[in-house]
Design an enzyme around this catalytic site. Structure first.
Site, mmCIF file in Angstrom:
data_model
loop_
_atom_site.group_PDB
_atom_site.id
_atom_site.type_symbol
_atom_site.label_atom_id
_atom_site.label_comp_id
_atom_site.label_asym_id
_atom_site.label_seq_id
_atom_site.Cartn_x
_atom_site.Cartn_y
_atom_site.Cartn_z
ATOM 1 N N HIS A 15 0.774 -1.374 -0.023
ATOM 2 C CA HIS A 15 0.117 -0.086 0.033
ATOM 3 C C HIS A 15 0.786 1.067 -0.175
ATOM 4 O O HIS A 15 1.501 1.709 1.081
ATOM 5 C CB HIS A 15 -0.792 0.230 1.161
ATOM 6 C CG HIS A 15 -1.963 0.996 1.288
ATOM 7 N ND1 HIS A 15 -3.087 0.943 1.397
ATOM 8 C CD2 HIS A 15 -1.567 2.547 1.084
ATOM 9 C CE1 HIS A 15 -3.807 2.156 1.493
ATOM 10 N NE2 HIS A 15 -2.900 3.227 1.194
ATOM 11 N N HIS A 17 1.571 5.305 -1.600
ATOM 12 C CA HIS A 17 1.423 6.451 -2.509
ATOM 13 C C HIS A 17 2.573 7.133 -2.928
ATOM 14 O O HIS A 17 3.403 7.729 -2.365
ATOM 15 C CB HIS A 17 0.589 7.594 -1.603
ATOM 16 C CG HIS A 17 -0.842 7.075 -1.053
ATOM 17 N ND1 HIS A 17 -1.932 7.202 -1.611
ATOM 18 C CD2 HIS A 17 -1.062 6.361 0.057
ATOM 19 C CE1 HIS A 17 -2.872 6.875 -0.963
ATOM 20 N NE2 HIS A 17 -2.544 6.356 0.162
ATOM 21 N N LYS A 101 -9.228 -0.244 -5.809
ATOM 22 C CA LYS A 101 -9.176 0.712 -4.644
ATOM 23 C C LYS A 101 -10.613 1.295 -4.302
ATOM 24 O O LYS A 101 -11.126 2.197 -5.183
ATOM 25 C CB LYS A 101 -8.252 1.594 -4.632
ATOM 26 C CG LYS A 101 -8.126 2.333 -3.188
ATOM 27 C CD LYS A 101 -7.728 1.356 -1.863
ATOM 28 C CE LYS A 101 -7.919 2.273 -0.767
ATOM 29 N NZ LYS A 101 -6.646 2.959 -0.221
ATOM 30 N N HIS A 138 -10.440 1.152 1.736
ATOM 31 C CA HIS A 138 -10.335 2.144 2.943
ATOM 32 C C HIS A 138 -11.456 2.231 3.951
ATOM 33 O O HIS A 138 -12.507 2.494 3.672
ATOM 34 C CB HIS A 138 -10.201 3.567 2.461
ATOM 35 C CG HIS A 138 -10.013 4.755 3.494
ATOM 36 N ND1 HIS A 138 -8.605 5.456 3.598
ATOM 37 C CD2 HIS A 138 -10.694 5.281 4.435
ATOM 38 C CE1 HIS A 138 -8.658 6.095 4.553
ATOM 39 N NE2 HIS A 138 -10.048 6.203 5.170
ATOM 40 N N HIS A 176 -4.481 -0.509 5.962
ATOM 41 C CA HIS A 176 -3.959 0.011 6.962
ATOM 42 C C HIS A 176 -4.910 0.244 8.310
ATOM 43 O O HIS A 176 -5.698 1.164 8.725
ATOM 44 C CB HIS A 176 -3.823 1.844 6.681
ATOM 45 C CG HIS A 176 -4.905 2.366 5.979
ATOM 46 N ND1 HIS A 176 -6.280 2.313 6.089
ATOM 47 C CD2 HIS A 176 -4.696 3.029 4.748
ATOM 48 C CE1 HIS A 176 -6.992 3.160 5.282
ATOM 49 N NE2 HIS A 176 -5.992 3.490 4.542
ATOM 50 N N ASP A 249 1.409 2.753 3.573
ATOM 51 C CA ASP A 249 0.532 3.702 3.537
ATOM 52 C C ASP A 249 1.326 5.091 3.371
ATOM 53 O O ASP A 249 1.035 6.155 4.130
ATOM 54 C CB ASP A 249 -0.533 3.946 4.609
ATOM 55 C CG ASP A 249 -1.486 4.837 3.941
ATOM 56 O OD1 ASP A 249 -1.724 5.545 2.735
ATOM 57 O OD2 ASP A 249 -2.494 5.297 4.946
HETATM 58 C C1 NCD Z 1 -3.503 9.175 2.115
HETATM 59 C C2 NCD Z 1 -3.041 10.102 1.025
HETATM 60 O O1 NCD Z 1 -2.444 11.025 1.524
HETATM 61 O O2 NCD Z 1 -3.102 9.945 -0.130
HETATM 62 N N1 NCD Z 1 -3.701 9.903 3.462
HETATM 63 C C3 NCD Z 1 -3.728 9.245 4.605
HETATM 64 O O3 NCD Z 1 -3.758 9.694 5.459
HETATM 65 N N2 NCD Z 1 -3.344 7.832 4.754
HETATM 66 C C4 NCD Z 1 -4.813 8.622 1.731
HETATM 67 C C5 NCD Z 1 -5.214 7.480 2.338
HETATM 68 O O4 NCD Z 1 -4.547 6.369 2.172
HETATM 69 O O5 NCD Z 1 -6.313 7.560 3.209
HETATM 70 ZN ZN ZN Z 2 -3.205 5.132 1.369
#
Ligand code: NCD
Ligand code: ZN
Length: 348
Positions: A15, A17, A101, A138, A176, A249
């Site tokens: 996971h 970003h 997702k 999520h 998460h 995450d």
């Molecule tokens: C994530 C993001 O910033 O893209 N933020 C977070 O607090 N985890 C989005 C997400 O996975 O919820």
């Molecule tokens: Zn995330």
């Protein structure tokens, strides 16, 4: 005197970003330093909703992999009301897309396009269940009147539980997770339901966020919970159960969007992710369970081969800088200006 070392099969991040544009030149080198593969979240602006967009994004990521490294971005699509069964089939046929997702509309950063009513996408979900394509969730409700600390628990009761009953074969990763209720739910389900655990939810609780002054760089969603939940998460991560695996995450935001009157949710951890997990597993006296959690269980769940490369960690402190360049701004990493007690020695 040589320091303690730990040799593991190279891990994957289930996971992540990575963001887009110039910021890829920070995020991709950090993740590829440690991980062989990563499930890449689709919540760009605009979100990645089609196979074509996922393939184009994949190319942009690949173009930022430092020379001499191998890193495979495992792409995902963002579930919207418009996703139909044909696009799910196309995603499955296209070997680069590994999951879909689901963000409840408004749950988190860039989730405006999320799904308000799951019923609208039942045909797409039906197709996923048939093909074995995982739905990544999520797991938080978005109702204003539900307390932010209860949103995961209420989601499990009101949305997830009925969903698993309607689609008993659907592969689901509850992403998460942050509560004992989520751990118990996942444990109560069959092999088709798993969960990812982040380094921040294993290392921090809501006191770290709120006591003695608000720490915007510890603000993430789902929000950090009380320490008894953190203990349940540590127990799950170190249990040796294949239902729980690594997903950072890691979610970077430019400093000015965190240190402001209404800051973004997300913690950046990719620069030292495996090192954080090593600290957590060592503190729980469970270093022997780290390899399963970090390197085996995720690949097994997604039905892709385990990695063959090895990575060596040593008990030499890693110094984390105060900030990293992030496009035309900076990002404040987790543990900024401090040390992590493990560091990566080599990957072979
Ligand atoms: C994530 C993001 O910033 O893209 N933020 C977070 O607090 N985890 C989005 C997400 O996975 O919820
Ligand atoms: Zn995330």
């Amino acid at each position: 005197m040589s320091s303690k070392t730990l040799r593991l099969t190279q891990p994957d991040d289930w996971h992540l970003h990575l963001r887009d544009g110039e910021t890829l030149s920070t995020t991709v080198p950090h993740s590829s330093r440690t991980f062989a593969r990563a499930i890449v979240m689709p919540n760009l602006k605009p979100p990645v909703t089609t196979v074509e967009q996922a393939l184009a994004y994949r190319q942009r990521i690949i173009s930022h992999i430092p020379k001499g490294r191998s890193f495979e971005p495992l792409m995902t699509l963002y579930l919207t009301d418009k996703l139909d069964a044909e696009e799910v089939q196309r995603a499955y046929d296209e070997q680069c897309v590994h999951a879909i997702k689901f963000y409840p509309a408004g749950a988190t950063t860039n989730s405006e396009s999320g799904v308000a009513e799951l019923e609208c996408v039942y045909p797409a979900i039906e197709k996923m269940a048939e093909l074995g394509l995982p739905l990544l969730i999520h797991g938080e409700v978005t109702d204003d009147h539900i307390d932010i600390f209860d949103r995961e628990r209420v989601f499990i009761d009101n949305v997830l539980s009925p969903l698993t009953q309607k689609f008993p074969k659907l592969k689901i990763v509850l992403e998460h997770i942050t509560t004992k209720e989520a751990v118990d739910f996942v444990n109560s389900q069959g092999d088709n339901i798993a969960a990812t655990l982040t380094p921040h939810h294993l290392l921090l609780d809501r006191n770290d966020l709120l006591a003695g002054g608000v720490k915007p760089h510890y603000y993430c969603l789902p929000i950090l919970k009380r320490s008894s939940h953190r203990s349940a998460l540590i127990e799950a991560a170190t249990s040796g159960s294949p239902k729980f695996f690594l997903g950072t995450d890691s979610a970077p935001h430019a400093i000015e969007t965190k240190e402001t009157s209404c800051g973004c949710a997300g913690i950046y951890s990719a620069h030292a992710a495996l090192e954080f997990y090593a600290e957590i597993f060592e503190a729980a006296n469970a270093l022997d369970k780290l390899e399963g959690f970090a390197s085996f269980f995720g690949a097994d769940f997604y039905k892709i081969p385990r990695n063959s490369a090895k990575i060596t960690l040593s008990k030499n402190p890693l110094s984390v800088p105060a900030e990293y360049i992030f496009g035309d701004s900076t990002v404040i990493p987790m543990r900024a200006g401090e040390t992590v007690s493990w560091s990566i020695e080599e990957t072979t």
